[in-house]
Design an enzyme around this catalytic site. Structure first.
Site, PDB file in Angstrom:
ATOM      1  N   TRP A  42      35.493  25.400  40.848  1.00 36.38           N
ATOM      2  CA  TRP A  42      34.280  24.754  41.321  1.00 36.38           C
ATOM      3  C   TRP A  42      34.369  24.653  42.844  1.00 36.38           C
ATOM      4  O   TRP A  42      35.324  24.117  43.366  1.00 36.38           O
ATOM      5  CB  TRP A  42      34.162  23.367  40.688  1.00 36.38           C
ATOM      6  CG  TRP A  42      32.896  22.648  40.991  1.00 36.38           C
ATOM      7  CD1 TRP A  42      32.751  21.604  41.856  1.00 36.38           C
ATOM      8  CD2 TRP A  42      31.612  22.892  40.440  1.00 36.38           C
ATOM      9  NE1 TRP A  42      31.465  21.182  41.881  1.00 36.38           N
ATOM     10  CE2 TRP A  42      30.722  21.966  41.004  1.00 36.38           C
ATOM     11  CE3 TRP A  42      31.125  23.815  39.522  1.00 36.38           C
ATOM     12  CZ2 TRP A  42      29.376  21.922  40.699  1.00 36.38           C
ATOM     13  CZ3 TRP A  42      29.788  23.769  39.206  1.00 36.38           C
ATOM     14  CH2 TRP A  42      28.920  22.835  39.787  1.00 36.38           C
ATOM     15  N   SER A  76      38.059  20.360  38.140  1.00 37.18           N
ATOM     16  CA  SER A  76      39.194  19.455  38.322  1.00 37.18           C
ATOM     17  C   SER A  76      39.587  18.739  37.029  1.00 37.18           C
ATOM     18  O   SER A  76      40.752  18.415  36.825  1.00 37.18           O
ATOM     19  CB  SER A  76      38.880  18.426  39.409  1.00 37.18           C
ATOM     20  OG  SER A  76      38.734  19.077  40.648  1.00 37.18           O
ATOM     21  N   PHE A  77      38.608  18.490  36.173  1.00 38.63           N
ATOM     22  CA  PHE A  77      38.872  17.787  34.925  1.00 38.63           C
ATOM     23  C   PHE A  77      39.867  18.553  34.044  1.00 38.63           C
ATOM     24  O   PHE A  77      40.592  17.960  33.243  1.00 38.63           O
ATOM     25  CB  PHE A  77      37.548  17.567  34.174  1.00 38.63           C
ATOM     26  CG  PHE A  77      37.574  16.427  33.208  1.00 38.63           C
ATOM     27  CD1 PHE A  77      37.565  15.118  33.653  1.00 38.63           C
ATOM     28  CD2 PHE A  77      37.593  16.661  31.842  1.00 38.63           C
ATOM     29  CE1 PHE A  77      37.580  14.063  32.759  1.00 38.63           C
ATOM     30  CE2 PHE A  77      37.604  15.612  30.940  1.00 38.63           C
ATOM     31  CZ  PHE A  77      37.604  14.303  31.402  1.00 38.63           C
ATOM     32  N   VAL A 101      35.906  17.268  43.730  1.00 39.14           N
ATOM     33  CA  VAL A 101      35.078  16.559  42.750  1.00 39.14           C
ATOM     34  C   VAL A 101      33.874  15.996  43.490  1.00 39.14           C
ATOM     35  O   VAL A 101      34.018  15.174  44.388  1.00 39.14           O
ATOM     36  CB  VAL A 101      35.877  15.411  42.076  1.00 39.14           C
ATOM     37  CG1 VAL A 101      34.996  14.685  41.065  1.00 39.14           C
ATOM     38  CG2 VAL A 101      37.139  15.927  41.427  1.00 39.14           C
ATOM     39  N   VAL A 102      32.691  16.471  43.127  1.00 39.80           N
ATOM     40  CA  VAL A 102      31.471  16.000  43.772  1.00 39.80           C
ATOM     41  C   VAL A 102      30.568  15.349  42.740  1.00 39.80           C
ATOM     42  O   VAL A 102      30.697  15.598  41.543  1.00 39.80           O
ATOM     43  CB  VAL A 102      30.724  17.144  44.505  1.00 39.80           C
ATOM     44  CG1 VAL A 102      31.564  17.695  45.628  1.00 39.80           C
ATOM     45  CG2 VAL A 102      30.315  18.244  43.558  1.00 39.80           C
ATOM     46  N   ARG A 108      30.273  10.418  36.638  1.00 44.17           N
ATOM     47  CA  ARG A 108      30.322   9.985  38.038  1.00 44.17           C
ATOM     48  C   ARG A 108      31.589  10.562  38.648  1.00 44.17           C
ATOM     49  O   ARG A 108      32.627  10.602  38.008  1.00 44.17           O
ATOM     50  CB  ARG A 108      30.321   8.467  38.126  1.00 44.17           C
ATOM     51  CG  ARG A 108      28.990   7.875  37.684  1.00 44.17           C
ATOM     52  CD  ARG A 108      28.855   6.410  38.030  1.00 44.17           C
ATOM     53  NE  ARG A 108      29.398   6.034  39.304  1.00 44.17           N
ATOM     54  CZ  ARG A 108      28.686   5.975  40.438  1.00 44.17           C
ATOM     55  NH1 ARG A 108      27.433   6.290  40.444  1.00 44.17           N
ATOM     56  NH2 ARG A 108      29.253   5.590  41.556  1.00 44.17           N
TER      57      ARG A 108
END
Length: 185
Positions: A42, A76-77, A101-102, A108
């Site tokens: 991402w 990232s997850f 992470v955005v 959230r």
């Protein structure tokens, strides 16, 4: 005498200062080190700046690029599960995670970032393989050229910092494990 005066620098000329500071000599490792670098895809153009800077700095710290294995995950997850499986192989002396992470989607970004960081900490405590995080969560991120450029530079700085932390920790753990084996600690 005239010749000397003509060749002499004028009073307004500022002297040339040449920085001849030698590059720091980093300690060498007693044992070979192998590192897994797990990166989210991402915003790849931003996050890859971390990997590029990391590779340059880690090499300066006496770990060859050939000793770094690269893994890419969607976001990232997904990093913690990969980090855990890689740590369980016992092939790696360290794992580095990088991601951006955005805000967006159903989660959230603070929740995702906190979850990822906690999970990475759990991996290193369960496996005793150090895990380093360059998973960043900006307060504000906009899909603009200015933000992309700012975060590319920021991730390059983080790449150097995570390489420094990784190398220093590996050296410290190498010494500590040697002392434990020798019965000193």
């Amino acid at each position: 005498m005239n010749q000397m005066l003509q060749d002499a620098p004028e009073a307004n000329d500022s002297p040339q200062i040449i920085d001849r500071t030698p590059a720091p000599a980093h300690p060498r490792f007693s044992k070979p080190q192998r590192i897994a670098f797990v990166q989210s895809s991402w915003h790849r153009a931003v996050v890859e700046q971390c990997r590029i800077a990391f590779l340059e700095e880690i090499e300066a710290r006496n770990i060859a690029r050939a000793q770094i294995d690269f893994f890419e995950v969607p976001g990232s997850f997904e990093i913690p599960l990969h980090a855990q499986l890689l740590a369980k192989t016992r092939r790696y002396t360290a794992i580095v995670a990088a991601g951006l992470v955005v805000d967006g989607g159903i989660y959230r970004h603070e929740f995702v970032a906190d979850t990822v960081i906690k999970a990475l900490m759990d991996v290193q405590l369960k496996t005793e393989v150090p895990v380093f995080s360059a998973v960043l969560t900006p307060q504000q991120f906009h899909e603009s050229a200015a933000h992309f450029e700012f975060f590319r530079k920021h991730f390059a700085i983080k790449g150097v910092e995570v390489a420094e932390a990784c190398a220093n920790t590996l050296l410290s753990l190498e010494r500590l494990r040697g002392q434990v084996a020798a019965g000193i600690v």
